[in-house]
Enzyme design. Structure first.
Site, PDB file in Angstrom:
ATOM      1  N   ARG A  70      -3.614  -8.590   6.254  1.00 49.17           N
ATOM      2  CA  ARG A  70      -4.779  -8.471   7.142  1.00 49.17           C
ATOM      3  C   ARG A  70      -4.924  -9.709   8.026  1.00 49.17           C
ATOM      4  O   ARG A  70      -5.496  -9.649   9.109  1.00 49.17           O
ATOM      5  CB  ARG A  70      -6.071  -8.324   6.330  1.00 49.17           C
ATOM      6  CG  ARG A  70      -6.163  -7.031   5.534  1.00 49.17           C
ATOM      7  CD  ARG A  70      -7.599  -6.835   5.061  1.00 49.17           C
ATOM      8  NE  ARG A  70      -7.695  -5.887   3.963  1.00 49.17           N
ATOM      9  CZ  ARG A  70      -7.754  -4.567   4.102  1.00 49.17           C
ATOM     10  NH1 ARG A  70      -7.720  -4.034   5.294  1.00 49.17           N
ATOM     11  NH2 ARG A  70      -7.848  -3.788   3.041  1.00 49.17           N
ATOM     12  N   ASP A 116      -6.128   7.817  12.419  1.00 49.56           N
ATOM     13  CA  ASP A 116      -4.826   8.349  12.002  1.00 49.56           C
ATOM     14  C   ASP A 116      -4.974   9.869  11.840  1.00 49.56           C
ATOM     15  O   ASP A 116      -4.913  10.603  12.823  1.00 49.56           O
ATOM     16  CB  ASP A 116      -4.443   7.621  10.706  1.00 49.56           C
ATOM     17  CG  ASP A 116      -3.151   8.105  10.072  1.00 49.56           C
ATOM     18  OD1 ASP A 116      -2.385   8.808  10.731  1.00 49.56           O
ATOM     19  OD2 ASP A 116      -2.905   7.777   8.898  1.00 49.56           O
ATOM     20  N   PHE A 141       3.669   3.089  10.080  1.00 49.04           N
ATOM     21  CA  PHE A 141       2.639   2.387   9.319  1.00 49.04           C
ATOM     22  C   PHE A 141       2.588   0.947   9.814  1.00 49.04           C
ATOM     23  O   PHE A 141       3.571   0.219   9.759  1.00 49.04           O
ATOM     24  CB  PHE A 141       2.969   2.429   7.827  1.00 49.04           C
ATOM     25  CG  PHE A 141       1.879   1.864   6.976  1.00 49.04           C
ATOM     26  CD1 PHE A 141       0.751   2.621   6.654  1.00 49.04           C
ATOM     27  CD2 PHE A 141       1.959   0.559   6.508  1.00 49.04           C
ATOM     28  CE1 PHE A 141      -0.264   2.080   5.882  1.00 49.04           C
ATOM     29  CE2 PHE A 141       0.945   0.015   5.737  1.00 49.04           C
ATOM     30  CZ  PHE A 141      -0.172   0.778   5.423  1.00 49.04           C
TER      31      PHE A 141
HETATM   32  P1  5GP Z   1      -7.641   8.415   8.851  1.00 49.02           P
HETATM   33  O1  5GP Z   1      -6.375   9.053   8.336  1.00 49.02           O
HETATM   34  O2  5GP Z   1      -8.822   8.895   8.076  1.00 49.02           O
HETATM   35  O3  5GP Z   1      -7.804   8.606  10.333  1.00 49.02           O
HETATM   36  O4  5GP Z   1      -7.491   6.862   8.623  1.00 49.02           O
HETATM   37  C1  5GP Z   1      -8.113   6.243   7.537  1.00 49.02           C
HETATM   38  C2  5GP Z   1      -7.771   4.810   7.371  1.00 49.02           C
HETATM   39  O5  5GP Z   1      -6.428   4.733   6.944  1.00 49.02           O
HETATM   40  C3  5GP Z   1      -7.844   3.875   8.552  1.00 49.02           C
HETATM   41  O6  5GP Z   1      -9.151   3.429   8.812  1.00 49.02           O
HETATM   42  C4  5GP Z   1      -6.953   2.742   8.075  1.00 49.02           C
HETATM   43  O7  5GP Z   1      -7.675   1.832   7.288  1.00 49.02           O
HETATM   44  C5  5GP Z   1      -5.920   3.488   7.252  1.00 49.02           C
HETATM   45  N1  5GP Z   1      -4.679   3.646   8.033  1.00 49.02           N
HETATM   46  C6  5GP Z   1      -4.278   4.697   8.775  1.00 49.02           C
HETATM   47  N2  5GP Z   1      -3.076   4.450   9.363  1.00 49.02           N
HETATM   48  C7  5GP Z   1      -2.733   3.186   8.970  1.00 49.02           C
HETATM   49  C8  5GP Z   1      -1.615   2.342   9.254  1.00 49.02           C
HETATM   50  O8  5GP Z   1      -0.670   2.649  10.013  1.00 49.02           O
HETATM   51  N3  5GP Z   1      -1.640   1.113   8.651  1.00 49.02           N
HETATM   52  C9  5GP Z   1      -2.638   0.691   7.822  1.00 49.02           C
HETATM   53  N4  5GP Z   1      -2.537  -0.519   7.292  1.00 49.02           N
HETATM   54  N5  5GP Z   1      -3.703   1.473   7.544  1.00 49.02           N
HETATM   55  C10 5GP Z   1      -3.747   2.693   8.128  1.00 49.02           C
END
Ligand code: 5GP
Length: 177
Positions: A167, A104, A154
């Site tokens: 999940r 993300d 999301f």
């Molecule tokens: P980052 O922002 O560090 O790339 O993402 C970190 C974590 O945020 C991901 O591994 C995931 O667990 C959670 N995450 C990011 N985007 C989403 C989303 O759209 N849905 C969900 N459920 N978790 C997310």
């Protein structure tokens, strides 16, 4: 925000997910050509993806788990990566394959890439993710391999949660506003 099961729309179906995972496994099987791999599953979100993916791999796989967190109880990242449990075996001279649920902001991926390279001289390094959410990227990082793109929404299901729930869904879904 609140999300209820009957409000969810399917973004990627069970069939689409399984066929993409088979495709990704084929690519990885061709890359490693039977060489041993250490597959590192990033808990908790990648657990379902990782267990499906590793069962399609045909080389010897040492499976490891680490736990990082950056999301709070809602749908916004905290912007800070916490290494809840990052105990790993000696990865020097190993083929390392990270298995993540979604990239993300990229902060978690960047943290992990830096952590592995600062601590080990690995033989090869690949980062694969089920989903790539490019629109929200904050740091310059991208998965080497991924299954699906997601725009700025999301998503839940197939390992990804909202406050610990969803999940177990077989599909990847989202709530439309
Ligand atoms: P980052 O922002 O560090 O790339 O993402 C970190 C974590 O945020 C991901 O591994 C995931 O667990 C959670 N995450 C990011 N985007 C989403 C989303 O759209 N849905 C969900 N459920 N978790 C997310």
């Amino acid at each position: 925000m609140e999300i209820k099961l009957d409000e969810l729309k399917v973004l990627y179906s069970e069939e689409e997910i399984h066929s993409k995972i088979k495709e990704l496994a084929k690519t990885l099987n061709n890359i490693y050509k039977g060489e041993e791999v250490v597959a590192i599953c990033v808990l908790k979100g990648a657990v379902i993806f990782a267990t499906d993916l590793v069962r399609e791999l045909d080389m010897p796989v040492q499976m490891e788990f680490i736990r990082l967190s950056s999301y709070g109880s809602d749908t916004q990242t905290s912007g800070k990566v916490n290494a809840v449990d990052i105990k790993l075996p000696d990865l020097n001279n190993k083929n390392v394959l990270i298995i993540e649920d979604i990239v993300d902001t990229g902060l978690t991926a960047k943290f992990l890439v830096d952590f592995i390279h600062m601590n080990f001289h690995v033989k090869t390094f690949n980062f694969c993710s089920l989903l790539d959410k490019k629109a929200t990227r904050k740091v310059d990082v991208k998965p080497d391999y991924y299954c699906f793109d997601v725009d700025d929404k999301f998503v839940v299901g197939y390992g990804l949660d909202y406050d610990g729930y969803f999940r177990n869904l077989k599909y990847i879904g989202y709530k439309e506003f």
